[in-house]
Structures are given as C-alpha cells and as structure tokens.
Scaffold this motif. Structure first.
Motif, mmCIF file in Angstrom:
data_model
loop_
_atom_site.group_PDB
_atom_site.id
_atom_site.type_symbol
_atom_site.label_atom_id
_atom_site.label_comp_id
_atom_site.label_asym_id
_atom_site.label_seq_id
_atom_site.Cartn_x
_atom_site.Cartn_y
_atom_site.Cartn_z
ATOM 1 N N GLY A 78 24.747 37.793 52.071
ATOM 2 C CA GLY A 78 24.379 38.832 51.255
ATOM 3 C C GLY A 78 25.363 39.956 51.202
ATOM 4 N N GLU A 79 26.512 40.018 51.643
ATOM 5 C CA GLU A 79 27.502 41.057 51.590
ATOM 6 C C GLU A 79 28.538 40.512 50.567
ATOM 7 O OE1 GLU A 79 28.789 40.924 55.567
ATOM 8 O OE2 GLU A 79 26.864 41.601 56.386
ATOM 9 N N THR A 80 28.150 40.849 49.263
ATOM 10 C CA THR A 80 28.887 40.516 48.141
ATOM 11 C C THR A 80 30.280 41.087 48.014
ATOM 12 O OG1 THR A 80 26.808 39.859 46.951
ATOM 13 C CG2 THR A 80 28.765 40.223 45.366
ATOM 14 N N ALA A 81 30.302 42.472 48.316
ATOM 15 C CA ALA A 81 31.513 43.369 48.085
ATOM 16 C C ALA A 81 32.500 42.772 49.039
ATOM 17 C CB ALA A 81 31.199 44.927 48.440
ATOM 18 N N ALA B 219 32.768 40.017 50.488
ATOM 19 C CA ALA B 219 32.857 38.462 50.180
ATOM 20 C C ALA B 219 34.022 38.511 48.906
ATOM 21 C CB ALA B 219 31.581 37.602 49.884
ATOM 22 N N ILE B 220 33.721 39.333 48.121
ATOM 23 C CA ILE B 220 34.812 39.318 46.973
ATOM 24 C C ILE B 220 36.004 40.020 47.537
ATOM 25 C CG2 ILE B 220 35.529 40.921 44.899
ATOM 26 C CD1 ILE B 220 32.244 40.669 43.900
ATOM 27 N N SER B 221 36.152 40.862 48.385
ATOM 28 C CA SER B 221 37.464 41.290 49.287
ATOM 29 C C SER B 221 38.065 40.111 49.948
ATOM 30 C CB SER B 221 37.116 42.332 50.114
ATOM 31 O OG SER B 221 38.101 42.828 50.784
ATOM 32 N N TYR B 222 37.622 39.274 50.565
ATOM 33 C CA TYR B 222 37.950 38.122 51.231
ATOM 34 C C TYR B 222 38.499 37.243 50.113
ATOM 35 C CZ TYR B 222 36.390 39.478 55.854
ATOM 36 O OH TYR B 222 36.106 40.008 57.221
ATOM 37 N N PHE B 223 37.717 37.016 49.109
ATOM 38 C CA PHE B 223 38.155 35.943 48.267
ATOM 39 C C PHE B 223 39.415 36.579 47.387
ATOM 40 C CE2 PHE B 223 33.616 34.336 48.228
ATOM 41 C CZ PHE B 223 33.885 33.483 49.309
ATOM 42 N N GLU B 224 39.493 37.773 47.269
ATOM 43 C CA GLU B 224 40.709 38.259 46.443
ATOM 44 C C GLU B 224 41.980 38.108 47.281
ATOM 45 O OE1 GLU B 224 39.307 42.191 45.675
ATOM 46 O OE2 GLU B 224 38.576 41.609 43.478
ATOM 47 N N ARG B 225 41.807 38.321 48.634
ATOM 48 C CA ARG B 225 42.928 38.474 49.589
ATOM 49 C C ARG B 225 43.369 36.828 49.745
ATOM 50 N NH1 ARG B 225 41.299 40.796 55.432
ATOM 51 N NH2 ARG B 225 43.495 39.951 55.683
ATOM 52 N N VAL B 226 42.398 35.915 49.787
ATOM 53 C CA VAL B 226 42.879 34.540 49.372
ATOM 54 C C VAL B 226 43.638 34.331 48.066
ATOM 55 C CG1 VAL B 226 42.250 32.025 49.561
ATOM 56 C CG2 VAL B 226 41.008 33.686 51.197
ATOM 57 N N LEU C 75 34.958 33.783 43.549
ATOM 58 C CA LEU C 75 35.150 35.183 43.040
ATOM 59 C C LEU C 75 34.572 35.087 41.610
ATOM 60 C CD1 LEU C 75 36.571 37.793 43.977
ATOM 61 C CD2 LEU C 75 38.619 36.651 43.259
ATOM 62 N N ASN C 76 35.141 34.049 40.696
ATOM 63 C CA ASN C 76 34.446 34.096 39.299
ATOM 64 C C ASN C 76 32.865 34.074 39.490
ATOM 65 O OD1 ASN C 76 37.130 33.817 38.801
ATOM 66 N ND2 ASN C 76 36.859 31.821 37.867
ATOM 67 N N THR C 77 32.204 33.492 40.414
ATOM 68 C CA THR C 77 30.852 33.354 40.310
ATOM 69 C C THR C 77 30.381 34.640 40.807
ATOM 70 O OG1 THR C 77 30.847 31.089 40.849
ATOM 71 C CG2 THR C 77 28.784 32.067 41.289
ATOM 72 N N LEU C 78 30.847 35.264 41.792
ATOM 73 C CA LEU C 78 30.284 36.492 42.295
ATOM 74 C C LEU C 78 30.489 37.624 41.404
ATOM 75 C CD1 LEU C 78 31.178 36.324 46.154
ATOM 76 C CD2 LEU C 78 29.032 36.123 45.004
#
Length: 142
Positions: free
Chosen positions: A97-100, A102-109, A126-129
């Motif tokens: 449930g740590e959305t921010a 998760a988004i940060s990790y996906f953006e780095r990938v 990333l699009n879904t979140l």
C-alpha cells in the motif's frame, strides 16, 4: 570471519557481513583480504538475494522481500538485472500500500533501465498507479 564464511561457500552471509565495513583505517593487507572476499561474494550473494526477494514477493511475504531486495541492491555488481530488482521492490511497495514508493521504483526502472526485462511491466504498473492516484476522491477533512 568473512573469509571463513567464504571458505564454507556461504557467499551471502560473507557479503552481508562485510558490506558496511569502513576500510579507511585498515592496513593494506586487510584491504587486500577485504577486496578478495568482496570480489568472490558480492555478485553471487546479490543473485541469491534477488532470487530470495522475488520468491518472498511471489509468496506474499513482503517484509522479507523488501529486506532481501534492498540487500541485493547494496551488493549488486551487474546492472543487467538491477532494473528487475527495482521492479520487484516497486511491486512489493505496491502490495504494502506504499503507492508513492512504488511509483518511485517504477519510474527508476523506466528511466534508468529501459532495456530491463521488467521495463514494460514497470510502465504498465506506473500507468495503473498514476491513474488510481488521479481518480481517488479528495479527503474533505471532516
């Protein structure tokens, strides 16, 4: 002690034992021994930790997944799969449930490892979140 662990093929344990050692006050002989253990353990330990972290994530054990994957990042010597590690850290954060985060990790990938085998999955996550963050009702403060 790390050298004894290495002699027993306990790569992960040896690597985790020495990863935070400050070598600035060590003798040249001790630095050489440190470097030898590091060279022989970090890559293998990182691979083992990645496998463990992914297994923990897939089995729903998110705390252990996060620990193993973060330890993997500390030891990784091969950037070929660093994007995959970040992706699973993102999926773990998302599951917690740590959305921010998760988004940060996906953006780095997506930005740092576009050739990663998980780059497309990271972009989809990333699009879904981002869509869910933008459609959540605003808190009214009551």
């Amino acid at each position: 002690k790390a050298y004894a662990l290495l002699a027993n093929n306990e790569y992960k344990e040896a690597a985790l034992l020495i990863k935070d050692i400050d070598i600035s006050d060590m003798s040249d002989e001790d630095i050489a021994l440190y470097d030898q253990v590091r060279e022989q353990t970090f890559a293998k330990a990182a691979e083992d930790l990645y496998s463990e972290g992914k297994m923990y994530y897939l089995s729903g054990n998110y705390e252990d997944a996060e620990t193993a994957l973060n330890d993997c990042l500390d030891l990784i010597t091969d950037e070929d799969y660093e994007g995959d590690v970040l992706y699973y850290l993102g999926k773990t954060a998302e599951a917690k449930g740590e959305t921010a985060t998760a988004i940060s990790y996906f953006e780095r990938v997506v930005s740092d490892y576009p050739a990663s085998s998980q780059a497309t999955n990271a972009q989809n996550s990333l699009n879904t979140l981002n869509a869910s963050v933008n459609t959540e009702p605003a808190e009214n403060g009551n």
